[in-house]
Write an enzyme that holds these catalytic residues in place. Structure first.
Site, PDB file in Angstrom:
ATOM      1  N   ARG A 117      20.503  39.080   3.449  1.00 32.58           N
ATOM      2  CA  ARG A 117      19.875  37.848   2.945  1.00 32.58           C
ATOM      3  C   ARG A 117      18.415  37.731   3.388  1.00 32.58           C
ATOM      4  NH1 ARG A 117      23.396  33.114   4.833  1.00 32.58           N
ATOM      5  NH2 ARG A 117      23.684  34.493   6.622  1.00 32.58           N
TER       6      ARG A 117
ATOM      7  N   LEU B 281      15.759  37.925   1.647  1.00 30.83           N
ATOM      8  CA  LEU B 281      14.925  37.106   0.761  1.00 30.83           C
ATOM      9  C   LEU B 281      15.128  35.624   1.062  1.00 30.83           C
ATOM     10  CD1 LEU B 281      12.876  37.036  -1.531  1.00 30.83           C
ATOM     11  CD2 LEU B 281      14.782  36.848  -3.133  1.00 30.83           C
TER      12      LEU B 281
ATOM     13  N   GLY C 117      35.346  12.915   1.967  1.00 25.85           N
ATOM     14  CA  GLY C 117      36.066  13.745   2.933  1.00 25.85           C
ATOM     15  C   GLY C 117      35.232  14.240   4.093  1.00 25.85           C
TER      16      GLY C 117
ATOM     17  N   GLU D 238      36.443  16.530   8.188  1.00 27.23           N
ATOM     18  CA  GLU D 238      36.420  17.986   7.940  1.00 27.23           C
ATOM     19  C   GLU D 238      35.523  18.798   8.887  1.00 27.23           C
ATOM     20  OE1 GLU D 238      35.769  18.807   3.726  1.00 27.23           O
ATOM     21  OE2 GLU D 238      36.848  16.985   3.134  1.00 27.23           O
TER      22      GLU D 238
ATOM     23  N   ARG E  61      20.306  29.617  -1.914  1.00 33.37           N
ATOM     24  CA  ARG E  61      21.662  29.274  -1.506  1.00 33.37           C
ATOM     25  C   ARG E  61      22.615  30.417  -1.840  1.00 33.37           C
ATOM     26  NH1 ARG E  61      24.640  24.419  -0.522  1.00 33.37           N
ATOM     27  NH2 ARG E  61      22.653  23.350  -0.348  1.00 33.37           N
TER      28      ARG E  61
ATOM     29  N   HIS F 194      38.918  14.881  -6.536  1.00 32.90           N
ATOM     30  CA  HIS F 194      37.474  14.683  -6.569  1.00 32.90           C
ATOM     31  C   HIS F 194      36.846  15.775  -7.423  1.00 32.90           C
ATOM     32  CE1 HIS F 194      33.324  14.239  -5.498  1.00 32.90           C
ATOM     33  NE2 HIS F 194      33.302  15.475  -5.053  1.00 32.90           N
TER      34      HIS F 194
ATOM     35  N   CYS G  74      33.027  17.214  -8.871  1.00 36.24           N
ATOM     36  CA  CYS G  74      31.642  17.136  -8.393  1.00 36.24           C
ATOM     37  C   CYS G  74      30.594  16.947  -9.455  1.00 36.24           C
ATOM     38  CB  CYS G  74      31.276  18.432  -7.720  1.00 36.24           C
ATOM     39  SG  CYS G  74      31.536  18.387  -5.991  1.00 36.24           S
TER      40      CYS G  74
ATOM     41  N   HIS H 191      23.020  14.007  -2.730  1.00 38.27           N
ATOM     42  CA  HIS H 191      22.133  15.163  -2.803  1.00 38.27           C
ATOM     43  C   HIS H 191      20.726  14.823  -2.331  1.00 38.27           C
ATOM     44  CE1 HIS H 191      25.347  16.069  -5.765  1.00 38.27           C
ATOM     45  NE2 HIS H 191      25.322  17.180  -5.064  1.00 38.27           N
TER      46      HIS H 191
END
Ligand code: GLN
Ligand code: ZN
Length: 772
Positions: A21, A23, A446, A498, A529, A655, A657, A708
């Site tokens: 990873r 980059l 959660g 969680e 990501r 749920h 998203c 977000h």
């Protein structure tokens, strides 16, 4: 036109993130101001150089155009947008006079900055990759605005390579774009095709001048059905586009690749066009029948979606069948390899046996090279490789764990009754008695913030610096804090937060038989990501309860109802690399049965509410409309199988998203969950209209807090959102919750936001009480 022949073996694209990873790390360092743009460019150039050398060492040619130039700092669709000057008016100040956008501007478009919202992000065909949606207006000034790809072709040439630049094709580019804000009603980006194609003409000529013999234009838009643009128009667009590009003076040879499904009626259009090579996805699509051509047909027979070594003999058979269609056949991957990790050899913890069944990107390149040799010299030249792949497949077929008799017997004995709960009205009455919740009950999705302390504890456990018991104690202390916080804020349904989960899928994969997890198996999800999907290789079963002790401990801390928290079967499949040797339906049902047992154990521990998250339900929806009913049938079926064992009084939540409720409303309805929470705050409750018009009759929690964003919604703002919901949906159905889990947020914002949500809810309850 004539030119150097198409390479016999190639790949449509290669992972860009780097084996470790690199980059991602460099890009994030640039964002944080720790390195300069020049340093980031230097790292990217090193990665590209390493990729070319790697691909050559795996057997692709240095100078035959077989190595794709498929690098991107963030996203290939954004690259195309920037290359053709498609920057919307709201961001135009990021463009220099010549239309170019520097790296900082490029990342602003990708991620937003201050008041500048980023491009929207959405799923790239049926992969887990997400691209940025270009915004096109009637006056978008298309022009060749970047020489980045040209420079990369030269950079490769300087290192002794003749590579094949890869660009998202013009038809697909516009099909994936959306109308910019302020465009007139009815305007379609697609209507700008005639203005865009000349820019592509200029681009491919520039690439030729830089030394490219071949360019690859990716046109997956031709394989999928688009609701906005009728098929006949798409086909005409393909015809006119490639007629124009074919007529460009001094152009390179053109390879149009169409991954992710079959081209269908677009194939004859491309075969009639002047392009020299057409790429077919022969993993998702079939060898075409009833056509013949003398163009190069590039058979995408090595699966770019999954990590299995697969059936090389069958792949070879497809290439042979393709030879009946064209005398010039080449071999490739079905899609770019951007969807798979770099190299199986980077995994030290997988069993040797499992490893022998796998192929990550580098192994797939080798498979391509093997089949290219077969095309050139006959299958006998690679007999040993074909036989070894067949032997591995046979070993996999018969290995213990791949087939588990007990799991299979149980699945075979299922009846319709196992998929259905008691009628909703009866359940609702039982749940109202059991739970005694106030109107507009409040809860969260959660997770609570995953603090660096939580992550540090997990890292210490992995390194063996703390014992399992010390880790459990630390997580329990975290749970106690989170419970106390929820009680003090006044939430009605309590979660444990969680903390013990690294990831909502990997956590379950680590606790179920039939899964393996990787150390370095990262794939790009979007931008910087990356995710590390688990490998679902065998029959799935649950050796022991997974979440029960955590939930029971949580319930021991509070008199309020605690919500147990599970990830649903569809999402577990969607975010893993799944076995390819049986229908997804069968795999999903095995996962569902394991979850069903978990739910029974959670109930037995005294928990009355259980949420089964299915954020990926829409994500796996097939591209072709004809394939969707079967998908919805098995996906919904597996959710119901997981949940239908619950008692009437047990309230099942789910749920999802995203806010495109309308698209999958029938499926959501069919899940038959007692309560469904969905994203809604970003779109200011747009989804409420869909809920209202669909007559959805069960509990629904449209999110009132956009998790977000670090923004804290005010009491008034939440109150307005609640008013919208209350105005459209019967109040008895409404739940109050954030859009999604809080794990990426900080504690300050979380506490402030939840406090405001509770205050707004209390006010709404009061005015409801007055108006009754
Ligand atoms: N329960 C999960 C959480 O709160 C759900 C996350 C998701 O839907 N992506 O984090
Ligand atoms: Zn979510």
């Amino acid at each position: 036109m004539s030119g150097t022949p198409f390479p016999t073996g190639t790949i449509l694209g290669y992972p860009r993130i780097g084996r470790r990873r690199e980059l991602k790390k460099a890009v994030e360092a640039f964002w944080a101001g720790r390195i300069t743009a020049d340093e980031l460019e230097a790292t990217a150039a090193e990665l590209r150089a390493a990729t070319r050398e790697r691909l050559a060492s795996l057997g692709l040619g240095r100078d035959d155009s077989s190595i794709p130039e498929s690098f991107s700092f963030y996203d290939q669709v954004l690259d195309a947008a920037v290359a053709v000057g498609a920057v919307p008016a709201r961001l135009r100040r990021l463009q220099a006079d010549d239309g170019s956008v520097d790296l900082a501007g490029y990342f602003t478009i990708a991620r937003g900055e201050g008041a500048d919202a980023p491009f929207e992000m959405t799923k790239w065909f049926d992969s887990n990759y997400h691209y940025l949606v270009p915004e096109i207006a009637p006056d978008t000034d298309f022009r060749l605005a970047s020489d980045r790809l040209v420079r990369q072709v030269r950079e490769a040439a300087d290192a002794g390579f003749r590579t094949r630049p890869v660009v998202v094709g013009p038809v697909t580019f516009l099909l994936l774009s959306k109308a910019a804000d302020g465009a007139p009603e009815g305007f379609r980006p697609f209507d700008r095709l005639a203005d865009l194609v000349p820019v592509y003409a200029e681009l491919i000529a520039a690439l030729r001048a830089a030394g490219a013999e071949w360019v690859q234009l990716d046109e997956p838009g031709l394989v999928s059905e688009n609701v906005e643009v009728p098929r006949a128009e798409v086909l005409e667009a393909a015809r006119s586009t490639y007629a124009s590009l074919g007529a460009v003076a001094g152009r390179p040879q053109i390879f149009v690749a169409a991954p992710y499904a079959s081209l269908g009626d677009a194939l004859p259009v491309l075969l009639d066009s002047p392009v020299e090579a057409v790429g077919l996805d022969l993993v998702r699509g079939e060898v075409p029948a009833g056509v013949s051509t003398d163009k190069v047909l590039v058979g995408g027979v090595i699966d770019g979606h999954n990590i299995w070594r697969g059936d090389l003999e069958a792949a070879w058979a497809k290439l042979e069948a393709l030879r009946a269609v064209s005398p010039r056949v080449a071999v490739s991957t079905s899609t770019s390899l951007q969807h798979v990790p770099h190299d199986v050899e980077d995994e030290s913890k997988l069993s040797a046996r499992l490893t022998s069944w796998l192929a990550f990107a580098d192994q797939k390149v080798r498979q391509v090279v093997t089949l290219a040799t077969a095309l050139e010299r006959g299958a006998d030249a690679v007999r040993a490789e074909l036989d070894a792949a067949t032997a591995a497949l046979e070993d996999r077929r018969t290995a213990a764990g791949v087939r588990d008799g007990a799991v299979r017997d149980r699945a075979a004995a299922l009846t319709d009754a196992d998929f259905a709960r008691t009628e909703y009205g009866i359940r609702l009455a039982a749940q109202e008695t059991a739970l005694d919740l106030p109107p507009l009950p409040t809860t969260t999705i959660g997770s609570f913030p995953q603090t660096s302390d939580i992550r540090r504890q997990r890292a210490r456990l992995v390194r063996g610096e703390i014992s399992e018991q010390e880790y459990v104690d630390a997580m329990r202390a975290e749970i106690a804090r989170v419970v106390e916080l929820q009680e003090s804020i006044g939430l009605d349904v309590i979660v444990h937060g969680e903390p013990e989960r690294n990831d909502m899928v990997q956590y379950f994969a680590e606790h179920l038989d039939g899964f393996a997890v990787t150390e370095n198996g990262w794939v790009q999800s979007y931008g910087s990501r990356c995710t590390r999907p688990s490998i679902l290789w065998g029959d799935v079963s649950r050796p022991a309860p997974i979440t029960v002790e955590w939930s029971a401990y949580t319930q021991s801390l509070t008199p309020k109802p605690v919500k147990g928290m599970l990830t649903g079967p569809v999402t577990i499949l969607a975010w893993s690399f799944v076995r390819d040797d049986q229908p997804l339906r069968d795999t999903a049902n095995q996962v569902a049965l394991a979850l069903r047992d978990e739910i029974a154990d959670i109930e037995a521990a005294g928990i009355g509410i259980i949420q089964v998250d299915e954020p990926a339900l829409r994500e796996l929806l097939p591209l072709k409309l004809a394939d969707q009913p079967d998908y919805l049938d098995w996906s919904v079926g597996s959710f119901k199988l997981a949940t239908a064992g619950a008692a009437d009084a047990t309230q099942i939540h789910t749920h999802l998203c995203y806010s495109e409720f309308g698209v999958v409303i029938d499926a959501i309805n069919a899940l038959d969950a007692d309560v469904t929470s969905i994203e809604a705050a970003r779109s200011r409750m747009d989804v409420v209209a869909d809920i209202e018009s669909s007559g959805f009759g069960r509990g629904i929690g449209p999110g009132v807090y956009d998790i977000h964003s670090p923004r804290v919604p005010s009491v008034e703002e939440v109150g307005e959102l609640l008013d919208i919901a209350i105005g459209a949906i019967p109040q008895r159905q409404i739940w109050v919750n954030p859009d999604c889990g809080l794990k990426t947020r900080g504690y300050d914002e979380t506490v402030a936001s939840l406090t405001n949500i509770l205050e707004a809810t209390r006010a709404a309850r009061e005015s409801l009480a007055v108006s009754v």
